[in-house]
Design a protein around this motif. Structure first.
Motif, short mmCIF file in Angstrom:
data_model
loop_
_atom_site.label_atom_id
_atom_site.label_comp_id
_atom_site.label_asym_id
_atom_site.label_seq_id
_atom_site.Cartn_x
_atom_site.Cartn_y
_atom_site.Cartn_z
N ALA A 84 0.83 -1.22 0.00
CA ALA A 84 0.00 0.00 0.00
C ALA A 84 0.85 1.26 0.00
O ALA A 84 0.40 2.32 -0.44
CB ALA A 84 -0.92 0.00 1.22
N PHE A 85 2.10 1.16 0.48
CA PHE A 85 2.95 2.35 0.55
C PHE A 85 3.65 2.65 -0.78
O PHE A 85 4.25 3.72 -0.93
CB PHE A 85 4.01 2.19 1.64
N MET A 86 3.58 1.74 -1.72
CA MET A 86 4.30 1.93 -2.98
C MET A 86 3.79 3.12 -3.79
O MET A 86 4.60 3.86 -4.35
CB MET A 86 4.27 0.64 -3.80
N PRO A 87 2.46 3.34 -3.91
CA PRO A 87 2.01 4.55 -4.63
C PRO A 87 2.52 5.84 -3.99
O PRO A 87 2.89 6.79 -4.70
CB PRO A 87 0.48 4.46 -4.55
N TRP A 88 2.54 5.88 -2.63
CA TRP A 88 3.06 7.08 -1.96
C TRP A 88 4.54 7.27 -2.26
O TRP A 88 4.99 8.37 -2.57
CB TRP A 88 2.86 6.96 -0.45
N LEU A 89 5.31 6.17 -2.20
CA LEU A 89 6.74 6.25 -2.47
C LEU A 89 7.00 6.71 -3.90
O LEU A 89 7.90 7.53 -4.15
CB LEU A 89 7.40 4.90 -2.22
N ALA A 90 6.21 6.20 -4.84
CA ALA A 90 6.36 6.60 -6.24
C ALA A 90 6.05 8.09 -6.42
O ALA A 90 6.75 8.80 -7.16
CB ALA A 90 5.45 5.76 -7.13
N THR A 91 5.02 8.56 -5.72
CA THR A 91 4.65 9.97 -5.83
C THR A 91 5.72 10.87 -5.24
O THR A 91 6.08 11.91 -5.82
CB THR A 91 3.31 10.22 -5.10
N ILE A 92 6.25 10.51 -4.07
CA ILE A 92 7.30 11.29 -3.44
C ILE A 92 8.56 11.29 -4.31
O ILE A 92 9.23 12.32 -4.46
CB ILE A 92 7.62 10.74 -2.03
#
Length: 280
Positions: A84-92
């Motif tokens: 679930a944290f992968m989209p956030w990491l990609a955005t950052i």
């Protein structure tokens, strides 16, 4: 009188939305996704007014929402590999890498403010999921995160009343001239009473919370101290920018940062406090 009526109506709607939001997990996710987006949007708009600063207002806000949702999924045990944290990491990653091509005058400050929006705003709101979904052995799982806001509201009201009646010694005159030691102490006393009342009511009604009266009161003191610091930090932020309110989205109350400033430090502090007591 007109401003008082507006403030009262806005305050009642605000409190009702928070209370109703915590009663249902999906409602909480929806409500604080919106709150996270609007607060980061407001923060980014304010820092972009500074010379040579230009962070991506929309994508930073979306990143904050992704962080909140990822934490919600993770704390509810719905992902085993933390995907679930992968989209956030990609955005950052996009926000950081994009500075290589935008040729901004001050990319270091852009990076700093971008990450600050996530650490200062998105992370505290995301930790509400920890309080809501990892407080085990409790008959009312929504009680713990709601109690944080109850303590903040009681502290604000108590500090205002005591400060207006007894306030003589300024707490931080350079940052917030209206706050006094008498008001802060009075607000803390009111919070201790509220914490005792919650413990008493749950005990009398045989509601399991896995917390003793002293632990509830300790949590109340944590909220008082860190909530006051959170308020002062936002006051310093506004004073640095030379503004009175962070926004006008909440009639009579200012902006989202004005309304949630205390919670941005109180929520992480409560999580650490409860982990220290092995209650989470």
């Amino acid at each position: 009188m007109s401003n008082f009526i507006v403030r009262t109506i806005t305050g009642v709607i605000f409190v009702a939305a928070i209370v109703v939001g915590f009663l249902n997990p999906l409602a909480m996710m929806f409500l604080f996704s919106i709150v996270t987006f609007m607060t980061i949007w407001e923060f980014a708009g304010l820092v972009n007014q500074r010379e040579d600063i230009q962070i991506n207002q929309f994508i930073s806000s979306v990143a904050g929402v992704l962080f909140f949702l990822a934490m919600s999924v993770h704390t509810r045990g719905l992902d085993t590999l933390n995907l679930a944290f992968m989209p956030w990491l990609a955005t950052i990653t996009y926000l950081l890498v994009s500075e290589l091509y935008l040729k901004g005058k001050d990319p270091i400050h852009n990076w700093a403010y971008t990450m600050m929006s996530q650490i200062y705003i998105a992370l505290p709101f995301s930790l509400l999921n920890v309080l809501a979904f990892q407080f085990t052995n409790c008959d009312l799982p929504w009680l713990l995160p709601l109690s944080v806001f109850i303590f903040l509201w009681v502290n604000d009201s108590g500090a205002y009343c005591c400060g207006s009646l007894l306030g003589r010694h300024k707490l931080f005159p350079r940052i917030s001239p209206g706050k006094s030691w008498e008001g802060s102490i009075g607000g803390g006393v009111f919070v201790l009473v509220a914490a005792w009342a919650i413990s008493f009511i749950t005990t009398q009604n045989e509601i399991t919370t896995n917390m003793t009266t002293l632990q509830w009161m300790g949590m109340g003191l944590v909220v008082v101290v860190f909530g006051t610091w959170g308020d002062l930090i936002e006051s310093l932020f506004k004073r640095t920018l030379g503004i009175k309110d962070s926004g006008n989205v909440l009639p009579g109350h200012g902006g989202m940062l004005d309304r949630f400033d205390s919670s941005l430090l109180a929520i992480p502090a409560v999580v650490v406090y409860l982990f220290t007591l092995a209650l989470l």
